[in-house]
Design an enzyme around this catalytic site. Structure first.
Site, PDB file in Angstrom:
ATOM      1  NE  ARG A  63      60.826  75.208  94.410  1.00  0.00           N
ATOM      2  CZ  ARG A  63      59.818  76.007  94.728  1.00  0.00           C
ATOM      3  NH1 ARG A  63      59.879  77.269  94.477  1.00  0.00           N
ATOM      4  NH2 ARG A  63      58.736  75.542  95.303  1.00  0.00           N
ATOM      5  CE  LYS A 170      39.603  69.206  88.863  1.00  0.00           C
ATOM      6  NZ  LYS A 170      40.239  69.305  90.103  1.00  0.00           N
ATOM      7  CE  LYS A 204      36.896  58.881  90.600  1.00  0.00           C
ATOM      8  NZ  LYS A 204      37.564  58.461  91.811  1.00  0.00           N
ATOM      9  CD  GLU A 238      35.846  65.635  97.718  1.00  0.00           C
ATOM     10  OE1 GLU A 238      36.908  65.013  97.750  1.00  0.00           O
ATOM     11  OE2 GLU A 238      35.763  66.825  97.368  1.00  0.00           O
ATOM     12  CG  ASP A 257      38.213  71.262  93.065  1.00  0.00           C
ATOM     13  OD1 ASP A 257      39.233  71.021  92.396  1.00  0.00           O
ATOM     14  OD2 ASP A 257      37.929  70.644  94.113  1.00  0.00           O
ATOM     15  CG  HIS A 262      35.815  65.575  88.559  1.00  0.00           C
ATOM     16  ND1 HIS A 262      36.858  65.327  87.709  1.00  0.00           N
ATOM     17  CD2 HIS A 262      36.384  65.921  89.743  1.00  0.00           C
ATOM     18  CE1 HIS A 262      38.006  65.506  88.366  1.00  0.00           C
ATOM     19  NE2 HIS A 262      37.737  65.877  89.589  1.00  0.00           N
ATOM     20  CE  LYS A 360      37.030  69.886  98.365  1.00  0.00           C
ATOM     21  NZ  LYS A 360      37.752  68.707  97.866  1.00  0.00           N
TER      22      LYS A 360
HETATM   23  C1  BG6 Z   1      39.853  66.464  92.565  1.00  0.00           C
HETATM   24  C2  BG6 Z   1      39.475  67.730  93.287  1.00  0.00           C
HETATM   25  O1  BG6 Z   1      39.777  66.654  91.173  1.00  0.00           O
HETATM   26  O2  BG6 Z   1      38.989  65.412  92.947  1.00  0.00           O
HETATM   27  C3  BG6 Z   1      39.479  67.506  94.791  1.00  0.00           C
HETATM   28  O3  BG6 Z   1      40.396  68.757  92.969  1.00  0.00           O
HETATM   29  C4  BG6 Z   1      38.659  66.304  95.164  1.00  0.00           C
HETATM   30  O4  BG6 Z   1      39.010  68.677  95.464  1.00  0.00           O
HETATM   31  C5  BG6 Z   1      39.057  65.101  94.318  1.00  0.00           C
HETATM   32  O5  BG6 Z   1      38.866  66.037  96.542  1.00  0.00           O
HETATM   33  C6  BG6 Z   1      38.161  63.915  94.593  1.00  0.00           C
HETATM   34  O6  BG6 Z   1      38.575  62.811  93.862  1.00  0.00           O
HETATM   35  P1  BG6 Z   1      38.009  61.369  94.182  1.00  0.00           P
HETATM   36  O7  BG6 Z   1      38.577  60.493  93.128  1.00  0.00           O
HETATM   37  O8  BG6 Z   1      38.462  61.034  95.577  1.00  0.00           O
HETATM   38  O9  BG6 Z   1      36.517  61.472  94.118  1.00  0.00           O
END
Ligand code: BG6
Length: 514
Positions: A63, A170, A204, A238, A257, A262, A360
């Site tokens: 935008r 995603k 990865k 994380e 998420d 993943h 998290k």
């Molecule tokens: C994303 C999630 O797909 O992966 C995030 O939406 C997450 O919440 C992230 O922090 C983590 O990715 P990576 O590669 O740092 O493990």
């Protein structure tokens, strides 16, 4: 590029550098976090590695009222701050020539017309060959508008040897029904071979190494089954909170998420049978089969856990509770931690629970797949000899500290027979000199090459929702039944709520504390 003219070179030789052909990459939502931190730096890193052709252009669509130079400055700053490889003026100068910006609202037909003209000019002036990839780094509710407009402007067909591809990030839907709807919308415009769904974990190196480890060796596969394996733990923890992503995260939560994409993809790579080849069709067929055999927990209360972080201390810093993060409503029912048990109903895995967890603000950042093995059927030692002997384990360390660890018992030096656990380690850093490309480098390159193995198909997405939907329904029903959130809590810097520990304890296991 494969050199077909040299008879000594095998066109199947995948060690040869794979260089993209002429094309334009258009990023919708180019002002977002993903674009700044991952996509633009990955484009530069590819250019720096010589994997983009001279006929390449990058177009941003957003935008902001920017001129091309303003956008070029944004790309420059993103690259300087986040690129993996060193900044080189000559690479930047080459990239700069193909950088353009189109200002407009999503849904504005004139803006899409301007995008079409910009692309046509680039095809003409930079020799981008009429090949275009449209990266939708925008909320899914806008997908339908964009893909419909792309079709209306003739930017969706692949004709006369040129191609148009769409890349979607995603979340692929919010549940099974919305995932089907999203697929319906996208597939009305683009054929399946032109749709690239990004699950960045598949880009990865360590995730691809799971396949190398399993299928390039004789050592592991014989014990990769329920005769030897007791349980599998797949962890993505994380240490960070949700950052500034309240708008995205609230209402989505840890299970949607991370587990839906993943972690279920990691499960599929760990549990699938050997594909006939790494051709997309073969690989996806094996992943599909194992996801079809994977079952949601039979006893939801016993085999799922969820939680939300409270305020507390971690890494010497005080952090606020999830509910106190900016933009999170006080009555939020979103989980920041989720753990589930999945059973796989097939001959190889019957009786072996797969435990998946993510959270998290946990004790540390770590992603790993750990196979826990059964005890040796007989131990010809006294019980004191083996007091410190745990279970054998094979741990694929996805990140950080990428590598593989094997844990087993060894004799402690001395005149007694005392056995203690030791680790044998393979570390990427110690064995290879080249550093690993970022996942987005690999995946963007594969999109431009039209190479599909690392992109989940719609069927895999559906199967993942079939596992997750009953769990999400169960959590929503328990909240509705008790007329309040039944969410557990955990302190930042810990390994999640106690209910998750109890979930494993009931099965006779404990979570790894990597
Ligand atoms: C994303 C999630 O797909 O992966 C995030 O939406 C997450 O919440 C992230 O922090 C983590 O990715 P990576 O590669 O740092 O493990």
């Amino acid at each position: 590029m494969t050199d077909h003219s040299n008879p000594l070179r095998d066109p199947q030789d995948r060690r040869l550098p794979r260089i993209a052909g002429p094309c334009v990459l258009v990023i919708f939502g180019v002002t977002g976090d993903l674009s700044t931190k991952k996509l633009m730096p990955a484009v530069y890193d590819l250019a720096n590695r010589g994997l983009l052709p001279p006929g390449f252009a990058l177009v941003g669509f957003a935008r902001r009222d920017w001129a091309h130079q303003d956008f070029a400055k944004i790309v420059h700053d993103a690259v300087s701050e986040h690129a993996r490889t060193p900044f080189r003026e000559e690479v930047w100068a080459q990239l700069l020539e193909g950088i353009r910006f189109v200002s407009g609202e999503i849904g504005d037909d004139e803006a899409m017309g301007r995008l079409k003209e910009t692309i046509a000019d680039l095809d003409e002036a930079r020799g981008t060959g009429g090949n275009h990839a449209f990266y939708l780094s925008i909320p899914p509710k806008l997908f339908e508008t964009v893909v419909t407009q792309l079709r209306q402007h003739g930017l969706a067909e692949s004709a006369n040897g040129t191609w148009n591809r769409v890349v979607i990030e995603k979340p692929f839907g919010h549940d099974l029904d919305s995932a089907r709807e999203l697929n319906r919308v996208v597939s009305q415009v683009f054929p399946p071979e032109s749709v690239f769904r990004i699950d960045h974990y598949l880009g990865k190196e360590t995730v691809q190494n799971l396949m190398a480890l399993r299928f390039a060796n004789q050592l592991f596969e014989p014990v990769w089954n329920n005769r030897y394996v007791d349980q599998v733990q797949i962890t993505m923890a994380e240490d960070i909170g949700i950052g500034g992503r309240a708008g995205y995260y609230d209402g989505i939560g840890a299970a949607r998420d991370v587990i839906q994409n993943h972690l279920l993809q990691l499960l599929a790579h760990t549990a699938m049978e050997e594909p006939t080849s790494f051709d997309a069709r073969q690989l996806q067929a094996e992943k599909r089969k194992v996801l079809e055999a994977a079952q949601p927990p039979k006893q939801m209360d016993l085999h799922t856990a969820r939680g939300r972080y409270t305020s507390g201390w971690t890494g010497g810093q005080h952090c606020g509770a999830y509910l106190d993060e900016d933009g999170i409503p006080a009555d939020s029912t979103t989980e920041t931690y989720a753990a589930i048990r999945v059973d796989i109903d097939n001959r190889r895995w019957a009786g072996v629970p797969f435990y998946l967890r993510t959270g998290k603000r946990m004790a540390r950042r770590v992603t790993e797949v750990a196979l826990g093995f059964k005890r040796a059927p007989h131990l010809p030692f006294t019980s004191t000899d083996t007091e410190d002997l745990g279970y054998n384990a094979l741990v694929m360390r996805i990140q950080p500290d990428e590598g593989v660890t094997m844990r087993f018992g060894a004799k402690v030096p001395g005149s007694q027979m005392e056995i203690r656990e030791v680790n044998m380690d393979f570390a990427y850093g110690g064995s290879f000199t080249e550093s690993s490309p970022e996942a987005y480098e690999r995946l963007i390159l594969d999109v431009l090459l039209g190479d599909p193995p690392l992109f989940p198909q719609h069927e895999e997405v559906e199967l993942s929702w079939k596992i997750l939907d009953p769990i999400l329904d169960h959590w929503a029903e328990s909240d509705a039944r008790s007329r309040k959130s039944t969410m557990d809590e955990y302190k930042p810097g810990t390994w999640g709520p106690t209910s998750a520990d109890e979930m494993l304890a009931r099965d006779g296991f404990t979570w790894r504390r990597p």
